[in-house]
Design a protein around this motif. Structure first.
Motif, PDB file in Angstrom:
ATOM      1  N   GLY A 235      39.344 -24.458 -30.821  1.00 49.23           N
ATOM      2  CA  GLY A 235      40.354 -23.782 -31.635  1.00 49.23           C
ATOM      3  C   GLY A 235      40.101 -23.074 -32.934  1.00 49.23           C
ATOM      4  N   GLU A 236      38.903 -22.537 -33.008  1.00 48.58           N
ATOM      5  CA  GLU A 236      38.414 -21.931 -34.172  1.00 48.58           C
ATOM      6  C   GLU A 236      38.155 -20.364 -33.647  1.00 48.58           C
ATOM      7  N   PHE A 237      38.638 -19.496 -34.351  1.00 43.12           N
ATOM      8  CA  PHE A 237      38.493 -18.118 -34.302  1.00 43.12           C
ATOM      9  C   PHE A 237      38.003 -17.532 -35.692  1.00 43.12           C
ATOM     10  N   TYR A 238      36.969 -16.727 -35.582  1.00 39.77           N
ATOM     11  CA  TYR A 238      36.509 -16.205 -36.710  1.00 39.77           C
ATOM     12  C   TYR A 238      36.678 -14.687 -36.932  1.00 39.77           C
ATOM     13  N   PHE A 239      36.696 -13.990 -35.568  1.00 38.00           N
ATOM     14  CA  PHE A 239      37.219 -12.787 -35.758  1.00 38.00           C
ATOM     15  C   PHE A 239      38.043 -12.570 -34.408  1.00 38.00           C
ATOM     16  N   PRO A 240      38.992 -11.366 -34.446  1.00 36.09           N
ATOM     17  CA  PRO A 240      39.690 -11.140 -32.893  1.00 36.09           C
ATOM     18  C   PRO A 240      38.930 -10.542 -32.019  1.00 36.09           C
ATOM     19  N   ASP A 241      38.571 -11.335 -30.982  1.00 35.02           N
ATOM     20  CA  ASP A 241      37.805 -10.895 -29.838  1.00 35.02           C
ATOM     21  C   ASP A 241      38.951 -10.882 -28.887  1.00 35.02           C
ATOM     22  N   VAL A 242      39.634  -9.558 -28.879  1.00 37.68           N
ATOM     23  CA  VAL A 242      40.520  -9.157 -27.989  1.00 37.68           C
ATOM     24  C   VAL A 242      40.553  -9.705 -26.392  1.00 37.68           C
ATOM     25  N   LYS A 243      39.279  -9.197 -25.916  1.00 38.32           N
ATOM     26  CA  LYS A 243      39.173  -9.698 -24.621  1.00 38.32           C
ATOM     27  C   LYS A 243      39.220 -11.088 -24.348  1.00 38.32           C
ATOM     28  N   GLN A 244      38.536 -11.706 -25.046  1.00 34.88           N
ATOM     29  CA  GLN A 244      38.473 -13.269 -25.006  1.00 34.88           C
ATOM     30  C   GLN A 244      39.643 -14.067 -25.151  1.00 34.88           C
ATOM     31  N   MET A 245      40.232 -13.665 -26.285  1.00 30.11           N
ATOM     32  CA  MET A 245      41.888 -14.110 -26.289  1.00 30.11           C
ATOM     33  C   MET A 245      42.826 -13.764 -25.207  1.00 30.11           C
ATOM     34  N   ALA A 246      42.391 -12.603 -24.590  1.00 31.53           N
ATOM     35  CA  ALA A 246      43.380 -12.152 -23.486  1.00 31.53           C
ATOM     36  C   ALA A 246      43.198 -12.857 -22.113  1.00 31.53           C
ATOM     37  N   GLU A 247      41.942 -13.216 -22.002  1.00 33.20           N
ATOM     38  CA  GLU A 247      41.432 -14.301 -20.939  1.00 33.20           C
ATOM     39  C   GLU A 247      42.109 -15.621 -21.089  1.00 33.20           C
ATOM     40  N   LEU A 248      41.965 -16.161 -22.394  1.00 36.94           N
ATOM     41  CA  LEU A 248      42.557 -17.380 -22.794  1.00 36.94           C
ATOM     42  C   LEU A 248      43.972 -17.569 -22.475  1.00 36.94           C
ATOM     43  N   THR A 249      44.824 -16.662 -22.958  1.00 34.91           N
ATOM     44  CA  THR A 249      46.113 -16.591 -22.773  1.00 34.91           C
ATOM     45  C   THR A 249      46.864 -16.042 -21.573  1.00 34.91           C
ATOM     46  N   GLY A 250      46.042 -15.472 -20.754  1.00 36.58           N
ATOM     47  CA  GLY A 250      46.375 -14.720 -19.440  1.00 36.58           C
ATOM     48  C   GLY A 250      47.260 -13.433 -19.682  1.00 36.58           C
ATOM     49  N   SER A 251      46.828 -12.747 -20.939  1.00 35.48           N
ATOM     50  CA  SER A 251      47.470 -11.489 -21.111  1.00 35.48           C
ATOM     51  C   SER A 251      46.670 -10.283 -21.050  1.00 35.48           C
ATOM     52  N   GLN A 252      47.129  -9.055 -21.229  1.00 37.36           N
ATOM     53  CA  GLN A 252      46.470  -7.860 -21.336  1.00 37.36           C
ATOM     54  C   GLN A 252      45.591  -7.488 -22.443  1.00 37.36           C
ATOM     55  N   PRO A 253      44.695  -7.066 -22.480  1.00 37.93           N
ATOM     56  CA  PRO A 253      43.636  -7.227 -23.619  1.00 37.93           C
ATOM     57  C   PRO A 253      44.109  -5.842 -24.573  1.00 37.93           C
ATOM     58  N   VAL A 254      45.650  -6.025 -25.199  1.00 31.55           N
ATOM     59  CA  VAL A 254      46.293  -4.997 -25.502  1.00 31.55           C
ATOM     60  C   VAL A 254      46.399  -5.689 -27.114  1.00 31.55           C
ATOM     61  N   TRP A 255      46.040  -5.009 -28.194  1.00 31.88           N
ATOM     62  CA  TRP A 255      46.117  -5.663 -29.664  1.00 31.88           C
ATOM     63  C   TRP A 255      47.175  -4.649 -30.405  1.00 31.88           C
ATOM     64  N   VAL A 256      48.145  -5.442 -30.865  1.00 33.51           N
ATOM     65  CA  VAL A 256      49.252  -4.647 -31.565  1.00 33.51           C
ATOM     66  C   VAL A 256      49.336  -5.312 -32.864  1.00 33.51           C
ATOM     67  N   GLU A 257      49.376  -4.375 -33.913  1.00 28.00           N
ATOM     68  CA  GLU A 257      49.517  -5.368 -35.333  1.00 28.00           C
ATOM     69  C   GLU A 257      50.858  -4.895 -35.970  1.00 28.00           C
ATOM     70  N   GLN A 258      51.546  -6.142 -36.118  1.00 28.04           N
ATOM     71  CA  GLN A 258      52.965  -5.688 -36.547  1.00 28.04           C
ATOM     72  C   GLN A 258      52.803  -5.320 -38.064  1.00 28.04           C
ATOM     73  N   THR A 259      53.837  -4.358 -38.426  1.00 29.51           N
ATOM     74  CA  THR A 259      53.989  -3.585 -39.489  1.00 29.51           C
ATOM     75  C   THR A 259      55.272  -4.033 -40.274  1.00 29.51           C
ATOM     76  N   MET A 260      55.264  -4.079 -41.497  1.00 33.30           N
ATOM     77  CA  MET A 260      56.458  -4.451 -42.261  1.00 33.30           C
ATOM     78  C   MET A 260      56.053  -3.706 -43.961  1.00 33.30           C
ATOM     79  N   ASN A 261      56.992  -3.506 -44.795  1.00 29.90           N
ATOM     80  CA  ASN A 261      56.650  -3.065 -45.952  1.00 29.90           C
ATOM     81  C   ASN A 261      57.503  -3.920 -46.953  1.00 29.90           C
ATOM     82  N   PRO A 262      57.657  -5.172 -47.141  1.00 26.86           N
ATOM     83  CA  PRO A 262      58.815  -5.862 -47.846  1.00 26.86           C
ATOM     84  C   PRO A 262      58.272  -5.615 -49.339  1.00 26.86           C
TER      85      PRO A 262
END
Length: 328
Positions: A235-262
């Motif tokens: 459970g240790e992640f040092y950088f966002p490897d999108v393809k690796q994380m997608a394979e672990l979670t069964g999702s698409q290799p698509v990365w969306v960064e949530q935005t807000m301006n509080p």
């Protein structure tokens, strides 16, 4: 009586002198030798000088050669510079080409930032269920809207990451879309402090039910050479490897960064409650190519001046005198 004896004594002495015969001289044997007579030795007026004798002069050496006989051999006047001059000539040329290359890189980066800023100011685009990963580069920094349910059981923390001098993590949660379970994507929800690493300590940061996320569609990240490898088994992640994380979670290799301006107080409230703080909707691409252009062109100019000074430097006095001696 006295007179008679005085006459007899001289008479006897004269008679003895007449009757004395000479004694024979002894004859010694002569030595026999087979040696030939040696050549008469010639002596000089002064003894010969030996090696190391302080009285010995350089001219006594048979191989002595006077400076007058061969003056060009004293100093090599035909070669004033060594291999360092070649290296000094290569440096300004190389720096000039690198500066020219940075000019092209500056033009490319400026156009890229302009395209990304144009995408940000556009209205958010609903994200289609299925996305071609190869087309994401054409929509980098494009604002999108996506609806679904967070899978908090598959949450991943990337870090450590610093924010305002405090250590924390980036929260990445798969978003499962209700229309198509296979259309799950990865959402970078934002930053939380290290003290809220455990999900039990931040219940308000785990929304349930259907949520709508507005964020930026981004290209997969690239790992640098100083970042260690992820260890998903621990459970240790040092950088966002999108393809690796997608394979672990069964999702698409698509990365969306949530935005807000509080505002400032809302940010403090989020930090205390463990609610992930998203990034602002802005382009954060680095563009330092103008500094690189100044550095490389400046180095090229400086080394060119150094090269000219070395080539045009007049010879030393001793070198000039030896050059004149060549005409003796």
């Amino acid at each position: 009586m006295t007179m008679t004896s005085g006459r007899i004594l001289p008479t006897l002495l004269r008679s003895l002198q007449r009757s004395r015969t000479p004694l024979p001289r002894p004859q010694w044997p002569q030595p026999t030798s087979t040696l030939k007579p040696s050549t008469p030795r010639k002596f000089t007026t002064s003894p010969p000088r030996r090696h190391g004798d302080p009285r010995r002069q350089p001219a006594d050496d048979p191989g002595f050669q006077s400076i007058v006989d061969n003056p060009p051999e004293l100093v090599r006047t035909g070669k004033r510079h060594g291999p360092g001059l070649i290296i000094l000539a290569i440096i300004p040329i190389t720096a000039f080409f690198l500066g020219t290359w940075q000019v092209k890189r500056l033009s490319w980066k400026t156009d890229l930032i302009a395209k990304c800023e144009d995408r940000i100011v556009r209205p958010p685009l609903p994200l289609p269920p299925r996305i071609d990963p190869s087309a994401i580069s054409d929509f980098d920094f494009r604002r999108v809207l996506v609806t679904g349910h967070y899978r908090h059981d598959q949450e991943m923390l990337i870090g450590p990451r610093m924010r305002d001098g405090e250590q924390g993590y980036i929260v990445v949660t798969p978003l499962e879309r209700k229309d198509d379970p296979g259309a799950t994507i990865l959402v970078n929800r934002g930053w939380i402090s290290k003290k809220h690493q455990d999900q039990k300590l931040r219940p308000e940061g785990l929304p349930t039910g259907e949520v709508t996320v507005e964020g930026l569609l981004r290209e997969p990240w690239k790992k640098n050479m100083f970042t260690p490898e992820n260890r998903p088994d621990k459970g240790e992640f040092y950088f966002p490897d999108v393809k690796q994380m997608a394979e672990l979670t069964g999702s698409q290799p698509v990365w969306v960064e949530q935005t807000m301006n509080p505002d400032y107080f809302t940010t403090l409230e989020y930090e205390q409650k463990g609610v992930p703080i998203g990034r602002p909707a802005e382009v954060n691409l680095r563009n330092n190519h103008a500094q690189y252009i100044f550095t490389w062109y400046g180095l090229s100019l400086a080394t060119s001046i150094m090269f000219w000074l070395v080539v045009k430097k007049p010879p030393k006095d001793i070198t000039r005198r030896v050059r004149m001696n060549k005409n003796w």
